[in-house]
Design an enzyme around this catalytic site. Sequence first.
Site, PDB file in Angstrom:
ATOM      1  N   LYS A  83       0.305  -1.223  -0.387  1.00 38.92           N
ATOM      2  CA  LYS A  83       0.055   0.095   0.016  1.00 38.92           C
ATOM      3  C   LYS A  83       0.686   1.457   0.408  1.00 38.92           C
ATOM      4  O   LYS A  83       1.912   1.554   0.637  1.00 38.92           O
ATOM      5  CB  LYS A  83      -0.655  -0.130   1.216  1.00 38.92           C
ATOM      6  CG  LYS A  83      -1.899   1.032   0.993  1.00 38.92           C
ATOM      7  CD  LYS A  83      -2.893   0.821   2.191  1.00 38.92           C
ATOM      8  CE  LYS A  83      -4.818   1.359   2.399  1.00 38.92           C
ATOM      9  NZ  LYS A  83      -4.532   0.784   3.660  1.00 38.92           N
TER      10      LYS A  83
HETATM   11  C1  E4P Z   1      -8.560   2.505   3.835  1.00 45.95           C
HETATM   12  O1  E4P Z   1      -7.643   1.188   3.292  1.00 45.95           O
HETATM   13  C2  E4P Z   1      -8.043   2.660   4.935  1.00 45.95           C
HETATM   14  O2  E4P Z   1      -7.357   1.948   5.875  1.00 45.95           O
HETATM   15  C3  E4P Z   1      -8.814   3.498   5.614  1.00 45.95           C
HETATM   16  O3  E4P Z   1     -10.018   2.978   4.968  1.00 45.95           O
HETATM   17  C4  E4P Z   1      -9.000   4.472   5.892  1.00 45.95           C
HETATM   18  O4  E4P Z   1     -10.978   4.580   6.693  1.00 45.95           O
HETATM   19  P1  E4P Z   1     -10.966   6.284   7.640  1.00 45.95           P
HETATM   20  O5  E4P Z   1     -11.405   7.572   7.086  1.00 45.95           O
HETATM   21  O6  E4P Z   1     -12.212   5.169   8.744  1.00 45.95           O
HETATM   22  O7  E4P Z   1      -9.360   6.515   8.946  1.00 45.95           O
END
Ligand code: E4P
Length: 211
Positions: A83
């Site tokens: 990622k």
């Molecule tokens: C995606 O990969 C992220 O980890 C996640 O969806 C972020 O979400 P949040 O805005 O609730 O932190």
Amino acid sequence: MELYIDTANIDEIRNAADLGVLDGVTTNPSLIAREGVDFHSRMAEICDIVSGPVSAEVVSVEHDGMISEADELLKIASNIVIKLPCTVDGLKACKTLSDRGVKVNMTLCFQPLQAMMVAKAGAFLVSPFLGRIDDIGGDGMELIQQIRTIYDNYGYTTKILSASIRHPLHLVQCALVGSDVATVPYKVISQMMKHPLTDSGLAAFLADWNK
Ligand code: E4P
């Protein structure tokens, strides 16, 4: 639509995997920090539970550091997806890794041109954060729709992974506009098979049967 869980918590991942319909896992540095555990060991534990794609995020902000971190993370398990952030260095690292056949998830996507660029660089997944756009008064679903249209117009094969999901309606909307994947917190996964009329209807059927 594929369903991933967005957490680094082992109990939540086990419970979601027990449903039998979990396709993958996403984590991020905040989710790992919340668990207070060693990053690499936790990623290995997760990959033992889930055989689908498991995203592990780098914390370097420049290309070479991202590649070194990715090389270490890729040793953990064959289903690790790297990622990277939707930055200029992230884009270059995406191209480097994708050219090597590594699966990359491009995260923190907030506008359609970021999604187009990472598709051109060969990303496996792009993660538009729809909840965070809604949080500041924008329309997160509009971004998902725009990316869907752009990808369909040009046949880009990068999968749209709708992220930052806040509630079940987000999931309904993602499915309606053709998001390929949604990554969902455990709290929202727990709501996906719930309806009060299902519960009251079942109670009434059982009461009648027992009479
Ligand atoms: C995606 O990969 C992220 O980890 C996640 O969806 C972020 O979400 P949040 O805005 O609730 O932190």
